[in-house]
Write an enzyme that holds these catalytic residues in place. Structure first.
Site, PDB file in Angstrom:
ATOM      1  N   HIS A   1       5.899   6.486  -1.203  1.00 35.85           N
ATOM      2  CA  HIS A   1       6.629   5.259  -1.535  1.00 35.85           C
ATOM      3  C   HIS A   1       5.782   4.050  -1.154  1.00 35.85           C
ATOM      4  O   HIS A   1       4.837   4.169  -0.376  1.00 35.85           O
ATOM      5  CB  HIS A   1       7.953   5.195  -0.761  1.00 35.85           C
ATOM      6  CG  HIS A   1       7.737   5.059   0.710  1.00 35.85           C
ATOM      7  ND1 HIS A   1       7.550   6.146   1.532  1.00 35.85           N
ATOM      8  CD2 HIS A   1       7.606   3.956   1.505  1.00 35.85           C
ATOM      9  CE1 HIS A   1       7.330   5.729   2.761  1.00 35.85           C
ATOM     10  NE2 HIS A   1       7.355   4.401   2.779  1.00 35.85           N
TER      11      HIS A   1
ATOM     12  N   HIS B   1       0.866  -1.195   0.000  1.00 37.07           N
ATOM     13  CA  HIS B   1       0.000   0.000   0.000  1.00 37.07           C
ATOM     14  C   HIS B   1       0.897   1.237   0.000  1.00 37.07           C
ATOM     15  O   HIS B   1       2.111   1.120   0.228  1.00 37.07           O
ATOM     16  CB  HIS B   1      -0.866   0.006   1.266  1.00 37.07           C
ATOM     17  CG  HIS B   1      -0.043   0.099   2.505  1.00 37.07           C
ATOM     18  ND1 HIS B   1       0.470  -1.021   3.143  1.00 37.07           N
ATOM     19  CD2 HIS B   1       0.433   1.160   3.193  1.00 37.07           C
ATOM     20  CE1 HIS B   1       1.202  -0.652   4.170  1.00 37.07           C
ATOM     21  NE2 HIS B   1       1.210   0.679   4.221  1.00 37.07           N
TER      22      HIS B   1
HETATM   23  O1  3AM Z   1       4.143   2.275   4.231  1.00 34.89           O
HETATM   24  P1  3AM Z   1       5.247   2.428   5.199  1.00 34.89           P
HETATM   25  O2  3AM Z   1       6.057   1.189   5.388  1.00 34.89           O
HETATM   26  O3  3AM Z   1       6.075   3.638   5.002  1.00 34.89           O
HETATM   27  O4  3AM Z   1       6.155   1.689   8.503  1.00 34.89           O
HETATM   28  C1  3AM Z   1       4.752   1.638   8.688  1.00 34.89           C
HETATM   29  C2  3AM Z   1       3.985   1.695   7.406  1.00 34.89           C
HETATM   30  O5  3AM Z   1       4.542   2.697   6.584  1.00 34.89           O
HETATM   31  C3  3AM Z   1       4.276   2.915   9.331  1.00 34.89           C
HETATM   32  O6  3AM Z   1       2.899   2.914   9.085  1.00 34.89           O
HETATM   33  C4  3AM Z   1       2.637   2.219   7.869  1.00 34.89           C
HETATM   34  C5  3AM Z   1       1.602   1.153   8.080  1.00 34.89           C
HETATM   35  O7  3AM Z   1       2.001   0.291   9.101  1.00 34.89           O
HETATM   36  N1  3AM Z   1       4.561   2.965  10.753  1.00 34.89           N
HETATM   37  C6  3AM Z   1       4.495   1.958  11.626  1.00 34.89           C
HETATM   38  N2  3AM Z   1       4.851   2.375  12.851  1.00 34.89           N
HETATM   39  C7  3AM Z   1       5.173   3.678  12.742  1.00 34.89           C
HETATM   40  C8  3AM Z   1       5.601   4.675  13.645  1.00 34.89           C
HETATM   41  N3  3AM Z   1       5.778   4.406  14.930  1.00 34.89           N
HETATM   42  C9  3AM Z   1       4.983   4.060  11.392  1.00 34.89           C
HETATM   43  N4  3AM Z   1       5.212   5.299  10.957  1.00 34.89           N
HETATM   44  C10 3AM Z   1       5.639   6.193  11.877  1.00 34.89           C
HETATM   45  N5  3AM Z   1       5.821   5.907  13.170  1.00 34.89           N
END
Ligand code: 3AM
Length: 191
Positions: free
Chosen positions: A132, A48
């Site tokens: 991304h 996603h």
């Molecule tokens: O799509 P991405 O991978 O950039 O990394 C997690 C994912 O992003 C991010 O939220 C999205 C769905 O899980 N995520 C998880 N924990 C996080 C945090 N503590 C976070 N982003 C910021 N702070």
């Protein structure tokens, strides 16, 4: 019946079309063996584009959040996959991602959502928005030299382009292994 006091881990995202998931899956299958083995690849169904990570929200606040999200007025966005990259930009790589072509409507949607979340006093990430699609996580982090060659080879890679007609509120349930992302609500974008 959920207990009061419980919280939900939430995020807002664009879902991908099947053709895009398939293209990213193909990229994974063509990755160098070292990377295939060292990385924890995101399963196809979990791919996603995150717009905002909301963290833990008390369950009682969910209906107010949903109501606010319904008021967001943004237009359909182009989602065109292009090239690969990694986070962080310096040092050992922790995240491998597919890039997305610049799109005004995508940025506008992100911005409109940021305003809506601010109205609810929800904390936003201070980092600049780098659209991304996370493909894999590297634990332990990998020396950049180990993936530099493949990233360079894929610099001209272009994936399918779609017009995104809604954004989605997801709950992320962490447990042992792969997280479960559950779509809680979908919000249309204007044509
Ligand atoms: O799509 P991405 O991978 O950039 O990394 C997690 C994912 O992003 C991010 O939220 C999205 C769905 O899980 N995520 C998880 N924990 C996080 C945090 N503590 C976070 N982003 C910021 N702070």
């Amino acid at each position: 019946m959920p207990k009061s006091g419980e919280s939900m881990r939430l995020f807002l995202a664009f879902e991908l079309a099947d053709v895009q998931r398939a293209a990213l899956d193909q990229l994974r299958r063509n990755a160098p063996l070292r990377l295939k083995q060292a990385a924890r690849w995101v399963p196809k169904e979990n791919l996603h584009l995150t717009l905002h990570f909301l963290g833990d929200l008390p369950r009682e606040k969910l209906s107010e959040l949903k109501e606010t999200l319904r008021t967001v007025e943004a237009g359909c966005a182009n989602l065109a996959l292009r090239a690969l990259g990694r986070f962080p930009r310096r040092g050992k790589a922790r995240v491998l991602w597919a890039g997305v072509a610049e799109d005004e409507a995508l940025r506008d949607c992100h911005e409109q959502l940021a305003r809506a979340l601010t109205r609810l006093d929800l904390p936003l990430s201070a980092a600049p928005f780098t659209p991304h699609i996370t493909l894999a996580r590297l634990r332990p982090p990998l020396e950049y030299a180990e993936l530099a060659g493949w990233l360079a080879e894929q610099a001209s890679w272009r994936g399918p382009r779609t017009l995104v007609s809604h954004f989605t509120l997801f709950e992320s349930q962490l447990g042992v292994g792969v997280p479960r992302y559950i779509p809680l609500a979908r919000y249309p974008l204007a044509q």
